[in-house]
Scaffold this motif. Structure first.
Motif, PDB file in Angstrom:
ATOM      1  N   ARG A  49      98.993 -30.537 123.778  1.00 52.77           N
ATOM      2  CA  ARG A  49      99.951 -30.701 122.689  1.00 52.77           C
ATOM      3  C   ARG A  49     101.063 -31.669 123.052  1.00 52.77           C
ATOM      4  O   ARG A  49     101.602 -31.654 124.156  1.00 52.77           O
ATOM      5  CB  ARG A  49     100.541 -29.353 122.303  1.00 52.77           C
ATOM      6  N   LEU A  50     101.362 -32.530 122.081  1.00 51.30           N
ATOM      7  CA  LEU A  50     102.450 -33.485 122.218  1.00 51.30           C
ATOM      8  C   LEU A  50     103.624 -32.983 121.385  1.00 51.30           C
ATOM      9  O   LEU A  50     103.460 -32.707 120.199  1.00 51.30           O
ATOM     10  CB  LEU A  50     102.005 -34.850 121.687  1.00 51.30           C
ATOM     11  N   VAL A  51     104.793 -32.853 122.004  1.00 46.45           N
ATOM     12  CA  VAL A  51     105.982 -32.504 121.242  1.00 46.45           C
ATOM     13  C   VAL A  51     106.833 -33.754 121.105  1.00 46.45           C
ATOM     14  O   VAL A  51     107.238 -34.351 122.090  1.00 46.45           O
ATOM     15  CB  VAL A  51     106.792 -31.383 121.922  1.00 46.45           C
ATOM     16  N   GLN A  52     107.048 -34.122 119.854  1.00 46.80           N
ATOM     17  CA  GLN A  52     107.806 -35.312 119.564  1.00 46.80           C
ATOM     18  C   GLN A  52     109.134 -34.895 118.982  1.00 46.80           C
ATOM     19  O   GLN A  52     109.168 -34.015 118.129  1.00 46.80           O
ATOM     20  CB  GLN A  52     107.051 -36.063 118.477  1.00 46.80           C
ATOM     21  N   GLY A  53     110.209 -35.491 119.443  1.00 41.69           N
ATOM     22  CA  GLY A  53     111.493 -35.149 118.846  1.00 41.69           C
ATOM     23  C   GLY A  53     112.528 -36.132 119.311  1.00 41.69           C
ATOM     24  O   GLY A  53     112.500 -36.576 120.465  1.00 41.69           O
ATOM     25  N   ASP A  54     113.418 -36.488 118.432  1.00 34.69           N
ATOM     26  CA  ASP A  54     114.418 -37.496 118.710  1.00 34.69           C
ATOM     27  C   ASP A  54     115.287 -37.073 119.893  1.00 34.69           C
ATOM     28  O   ASP A  54     115.368 -35.897 120.232  1.00 34.69           O
ATOM     29  CB  ASP A  54     115.301 -37.676 117.464  1.00 34.69           C
ATOM     30  N   LEU A  66      98.136 -22.696 138.877  1.00 33.06           N
ATOM     31  CA  LEU A  66      98.848 -23.521 137.908  1.00 33.06           C
ATOM     32  C   LEU A  66      98.268 -23.324 136.508  1.00 33.06           C
ATOM     33  O   LEU A  66      97.115 -23.603 136.262  1.00 33.06           O
ATOM     34  CB  LEU A  66      98.731 -24.994 138.313  1.00 33.06           C
ATOM     35  N   ALA A  67      99.092 -22.842 135.594  1.00 37.40           N
ATOM     36  CA  ALA A  67      98.583 -22.575 134.247  1.00 37.40           C
ATOM     37  C   ALA A  67      99.081 -23.591 133.223  1.00 37.40           C
ATOM     38  O   ALA A  67      98.485 -23.755 132.167  1.00 37.40           O
ATOM     39  CB  ALA A  67      98.992 -21.178 133.804  1.00 37.40           C
ATOM     40  N   LEU A  68     100.176 -24.256 133.536  1.00 37.17           N
ATOM     41  CA  LEU A  68     100.771 -25.167 132.547  1.00 37.17           C
ATOM     42  C   LEU A  68     101.367 -26.392 133.234  1.00 37.17           C
ATOM     43  O   LEU A  68     102.081 -26.269 134.229  1.00 37.17           O
ATOM     44  CB  LEU A  68     101.865 -24.423 131.763  1.00 37.17           C
ATOM     45  N   VAL A  69     101.064 -27.543 132.666  1.00 35.41           N
ATOM     46  CA  VAL A  69     101.654 -28.789 133.126  1.00 35.41           C
ATOM     47  C   VAL A  69     102.507 -29.329 131.987  1.00 35.41           C
ATOM     48  O   VAL A  69     102.023 -29.477 130.863  1.00 35.41           O
ATOM     49  CB  VAL A  69     100.552 -29.813 133.467  1.00 35.41           C
ATOM     50  N   ILE A  70     103.780 -29.601 132.281  1.00 33.20           N
ATOM     51  CA  ILE A  70     104.659 -30.177 131.257  1.00 33.20           C
ATOM     52  C   ILE A  70     105.017 -31.583 131.693  1.00 33.20           C
ATOM     53  O   ILE A  70     105.411 -31.794 132.838  1.00 33.20           O
ATOM     54  CB  ILE A  70     105.953 -29.351 131.109  1.00 33.20           C
ATOM     55  N   ILE A  71     104.861 -32.523 130.798  1.00 32.62           N
ATOM     56  CA  ILE A  71     105.200 -33.902 131.128  1.00 32.62           C
ATOM     57  C   ILE A  71     106.309 -34.360 130.206  1.00 32.62           C
ATOM     58  O   ILE A  71     106.139 -34.394 128.989  1.00 32.62           O
ATOM     59  CB  ILE A  71     103.962 -34.803 131.013  1.00 32.62           C
ATOM     60  N   ASP A  72     107.455 -34.680 130.806  1.00 32.65           N
ATOM     61  CA  ASP A  72     108.598 -35.079 129.993  1.00 32.65           C
ATOM     62  C   ASP A  72     108.615 -36.601 129.850  1.00 32.65           C
ATOM     63  O   ASP A  72     108.257 -37.316 130.774  1.00 32.65           O
ATOM     64  CB  ASP A  72     109.900 -34.600 130.644  1.00 32.65           C
ATOM     65  N   GLU A  73     109.044 -37.064 128.693  1.00 32.72           N
ATOM     66  CA  GLU A  73     109.154 -38.499 128.426  1.00 32.72           C
ATOM     67  C   GLU A  73     107.841 -39.206 128.719  1.00 32.72           C
ATOM     68  O   GLU A  73     107.741 -40.126 129.514  1.00 32.72           O
ATOM     69  CB  GLU A  73     110.306 -39.116 129.241  1.00 32.72           C
ATOM     70  N   GLN A  74     106.838 -38.759 128.001  1.00 32.47           N
ATOM     71  CA  GLN A  74     105.468 -39.245 128.182  1.00 32.47           C
ATOM     72  C   GLN A  74     105.359 -40.764 128.141  1.00 32.47           C
ATOM     73  O   GLN A  74     104.541 -41.350 128.834  1.00 32.47           O
ATOM     74  CB  GLN A  74     104.567 -38.620 127.118  1.00 32.47           C
ATOM     75  N   HIS A  75     106.223 -41.415 127.322  1.00 32.18           N
ATOM     76  CA  HIS A  75     106.047 -42.870 127.197  1.00 32.18           C
ATOM     77  C   HIS A  75     106.241 -43.580 128.523  1.00 32.18           C
ATOM     78  O   HIS A  75     105.879 -44.728 128.675  1.00 32.18           O
ATOM     79  CB  HIS A  75     106.994 -43.435 126.137  1.00 32.18           C
ATOM     80  N   GLN A  85      98.370 -28.257 128.790  1.00 30.20           N
ATOM     81  CA  GLN A  85      99.227 -29.444 128.905  1.00 30.20           C
ATOM     82  C   GLN A  85     100.208 -29.522 127.750  1.00 30.20           C
ATOM     83  O   GLN A  85      99.801 -29.432 126.591  1.00 30.20           O
ATOM     84  CB  GLN A  85      98.391 -30.714 128.837  1.00 30.20           C
ATOM     85  N   LEU A  86     101.463 -29.719 128.104  1.00 30.25           N
ATOM     86  CA  LEU A  86     102.504 -29.912 127.097  1.00 30.25           C
ATOM     87  C   LEU A  86     103.171 -31.244 127.401  1.00 30.25           C
ATOM     88  O   LEU A  86     103.638 -31.465 128.512  1.00 30.25           O
ATOM     89  CB  LEU A  86     103.527 -28.780 127.184  1.00 30.25           C
ATOM     90  N   ILE A  87     103.182 -32.109 126.422  1.00 28.80           N
ATOM     91  CA  ILE A  87     103.681 -33.455 126.656  1.00 28.80           C
ATOM     92  C   ILE A  87     104.840 -33.694 125.715  1.00 28.80           C
ATOM     93  O   ILE A  87     104.754 -33.407 124.525  1.00 28.80           O
ATOM     94  CB  ILE A  87     102.536 -34.448 126.411  1.00 28.80           C
ATOM     95  N   MET A  88     105.941 -34.193 126.260  1.00 26.97           N
ATOM     96  CA  MET A  88     107.130 -34.363 125.416  1.00 26.97           C
ATOM     97  C   MET A  88     107.540 -35.820 125.363  1.00 26.97           C
ATOM     98  O   MET A  88     107.548 -36.509 126.387  1.00 26.97           O
ATOM     99  CB  MET A  88     108.271 -33.536 125.990  1.00 26.97           C
TER     100      MET A  88
END
Ligand code: ADP
Ligand code: MG
Length: 704
Positions: free
Chosen positions: A304-309, A403-412, A435-438
């Protein structure tokens, strides 16, 4: 490597036959072609012209003007080797209407001899101003034999992307050879799109399209070919986009078929966490958190990609996802693009998780060796539950216990590769991490469908309450003194200020130097203020100390390079000065400005610029003054720059498109999606061939 034989020994040419097979391609030329990404016959056939030139029209020498690119027909008057600064061949030609000089820096004696007085030539080149006459430097030319009619030029001559040491004529000869093979070898480039699709979309067949684009016929519509909108070009762009899209869909299918830990809701732990927060979640945060919890409860990995300003509160949503996994006894890794940001996340999580007695662990590249070993040991042993870090998390000796969850901040800031690497890292006992991508880059939907076709998307489309929009102004560098006075006033009234010195020079060192100089000057001008400095060259501990002092308010004015561009969060900072603002892109300006306006007080942003402004720079500054809305800014950015750049260089490089252009061909994307669905459902056997044709054997999806 096995070389394919010459004709006679192994007559069958294939798409993946090496270019060495072609006549006239030796090791030297093969190496040059490799610089252009051309290794095989197929690469050559997909190496499409950049543009086309009309060589049918011959301009009389008397009508030539500087800047024209044209063909001329003329007769040699005089050829001499001259030595000015360097040796050169000068050839004076005329045609009765005027004269012209041809100038060559690279030539041999045979060539010089052949250009004797009276020789008739047809030349093509750009007209430039010379000392005495107009000139063409290194024109393409052909000697016309007496008595023979002049050659028929096709209406449009292709001009290929070239590199040093490969002339256009060579590329034309090579593509002609490859095109002849395409003609004579059935199945050289097999059609991979189903007939129903081609017919429905009225698209030409592959070989037909390839032939047309390389050698358009005399009556081809020039304008359409020039802007890439011709059906033949669109056909190729379509297939390429389709292959990329399919590769991501395969990745997703693969994820859907693999297994992940099922994470139940955190119940009372979550209530305790929320109760300890100094604010309530926004509606959007709650909604997105629910979407994530739903995914975590599935037995296949979330993607999942979380998009937010900027400033919408993505970190909190990430924390809640992490909490669920930790409460269930698992580990969570959060990867940030910079050390500064990793450290900040680490502190935030430390504070937020303190009431629950959960201690995060920090792992960055700059950790002292002993501390690093210690951190890794707790990760391997499974004691560390929440691990925050930079790409140091990938290193070989880092092994996660559960490891159950990988979070990636500022995916760009990251590429698909890194995302996959971390996923592999966590794979254990046949299970893959969620995977959680922000990302704060609000990319338009169609674009998201291409670049992130393997992800589900959630949007946090609401800012926390009480934010006031940042007042933004553009001020000429000449009024710097006024800006300094404004900084002083803001600090006197208890507020804090960022002063950003962005990249002027390519080198990071120069950037750090500029920030150091600015800090020194500002400290001298504003003796009453406590000035801090952060840049990439400082050691981690130093950066951390300065940031901590800025957070507590001890440092009032923080001079920084763009290291603070992503994620940094100090709500009491309400004034930002951006130097050289005219050189920055909209996305970066928006990211930087997002560092202020995080508290309840009125914030402002001053964009310092050097006059005169280019038209594009003026537009960018105008957009920044007129809106704070990330989506609106992204829309304007897309208009101004095109999507390749918008996704960030890494991301665009990752897509690595040879023919398609995401801004030019955006209209194809909905059809690409439909076609992908059709292929996966009805022609799945074609899919791997398509992906391999456009992404290569060793593509990131080789495994699928
Ligand atoms: P971004 O989405 O840019 O990563 P952050 O997660 O850094 O934003 O959040 C920006 C600021 O807003 C932080 O100071 C954070 O603590 C605060 N914040 C987050 N959620 C809320 C909320 N629901 N109400 C008030 N403030 C919030
Ligand atoms: Mg953030």
């Amino acid at each position: 490597m096995k070389q394919p034989g010459r004709p006679g020994t192994a007559p069958l040419v294939r798409a993946d036959t090496a270019v060495r097979y072609l006549h006239g391609v030796g090791p030297h030329l093969a190496e040059k072609l490799a610089h252009l990404g051309i290794y095989t016959i197929a690469d050559l056939l997909f190496h499409l012209p950049l543009r086309y030139e009309d060589r049918t029209h011959i301009t009389p020498l008397g009508a030539l003007q500087v800047g024209m690119r044209t063909a001329v027909e003329c007769q040699v008057e005089l050829t001499e080797i001259a030595i000015r600064h360097r040796r050169m061949l000068l050839c004076r030609v005329s045609d009765g209407s005027g004269a012209l000089t041809l100038r060559f820096f690279h030539f041999n004696q045979t060539q010089a001899d052949a250009l004797s007085r009276g020789t008739r030539l047809r030349c093509y080149g750009e007209v430039v101003r010379g000392a005495l006459t107009l000139e063409m430097v290194h024109p393409e030319y052909r000697i016309l034999q007496a008595g023979q009619p002049p050659p028929d030029e096709a209406a449009l001559t292709p001009v290929y992307p070239a590199t040093e040491g490969i002339a256009q004529q060579k590329l034309r000869a090579l593509t002609s050879q490859a095109l002849r093979m395409l003609e004579s070898t059935a199945g050289l480039l097999p059609e991979l799109l189903p007939t129903e699709l081609l017919e429905h979309a009225c698209m030409p067949a592959l070989t037909e399209a390839v032939r047309y684009v390389h050698r358009p016929p005399a009556d081809a519509p020039i304008a359409a070919l020039m802007d890439g909108s011709h059906a033949a070009q669109q056909r190729l762009a379509f297939e390429e986009l389709l292959a990329h899209h399919l590769s991501l869909r395969l990745l997703r299918q693969d994820a859907d078929r693999s297994r992940a830990w099922v994470i139940p809701g955190a119940g009372s732990v979550e209530q305790k966490f929320r109760a300890a927060l100094p604010f309530n979640l926004t509606g959007a945060q709650q909604r997105v958190a629910r979407e994530i919890f739903h995914d975590l409860g599935m037995s296949h990995p979330m993607m999942r990609l979380v998009q937010g300003d900027v400033g919408c509160g993505k970190t909190l949503v990430a924390a809640m996802a992490a909490l669920n996994c930790m409460a269930a006894g698992f580990q969570v890794a959060l990867m940030a693009p910079t050390e500064l940001l990793a450290e900040q996340h680490f502190r935030t999580f430390e504070t937020w998780f303190a009431p629950l007695a959960l201690q995060p662990v920090l792992l960055t590249g700059r950790l002292p060796a002993a501390q690093r070993r210690q951190a890794i040991a707790t990760i391997c042993a499974g004691q560390a539950r929440m691990i925050v870090g930079t790409h140091a998390l990938f290193q070989q000796d880092v092994e996660f216990a559960k490891l159950a969850l990988v979070i990636i901040d500022e995916q760009h800031r990251f590429g698909v590769h890194q995302r996959l690497a971390l996923r592999e890292k966590g794979a254990a006992q046949g299970l893959r991490p969620h995977q959680l991508i922000m990302t704060a880059t609000p990319i338009p939907r169609t674009l998201a469908m291409t670049a992130y076709a393997d992800l589900d998307v959630s949007a946090i489309d609401e800012l926390p309450p009480g934010r006031t929009p940042v007042q933004t102004v553009a001020v000429a560098e000449t009024r710097r003194a006024e800006v300094v006075a404004r900084v002083s006033a803001a600090c006197r009234s208890g507020r804090q200020v960022y002063w950003v010195c962005p990249l002027i020079d390519e080198s990071e060192d120069m950037q750090c130097q500029a920030a150091e100089d600015t800090a020194t000057r500002l400290a001298a001008a504003l003796t009453e203020l406590r000035v801090g400095l952060v840049h990439g060259r400082l050691r981690s501990a130093q950066k951390e100390t300065v940031m901590a002092r800025f957070k507590t308010g001890e440092v009032q004015l923080l001079v920084a390079t763009t290291v603070i561009e992503v994620g940094v969060d100090v709500p009491n900072a309400s004034l930002m000065i951006i130097e050289n603002a005219e050189r920055l892109g909209l996305a970066q300006l928006h990211q930087l400005r997002g560092r202020v306006g995080r508290g309840a007080m009125e914030s402002s942003c001053v964009m310092l610029y050097h006059a005169p402004l280019s038209r594009a720079a003026r537009t960018r500054l105008q957009v920044m003054r007129s809106t704070n809305d990330g989506f609106e800014i992204a829309r304007r950015d897309l208009e101004l720059r095109g999507p390749g750049e918008m996704l960030g260089t890494r991301q665009a490089g990752e897509l690595n498109l040879r023919i398609a252009d995401l801004s030019r061909d955006a209209a194809l994307i909905p059809r690409v999606q439909q076609a992908a669905k059709l292929l996966l459902e009805r022609h799945p056997a074609q899919v791997p061939f398509l992906v391999r044709r456009w992404l290569g054997e060793n593509s990131r999806f080789g495994q699928v």
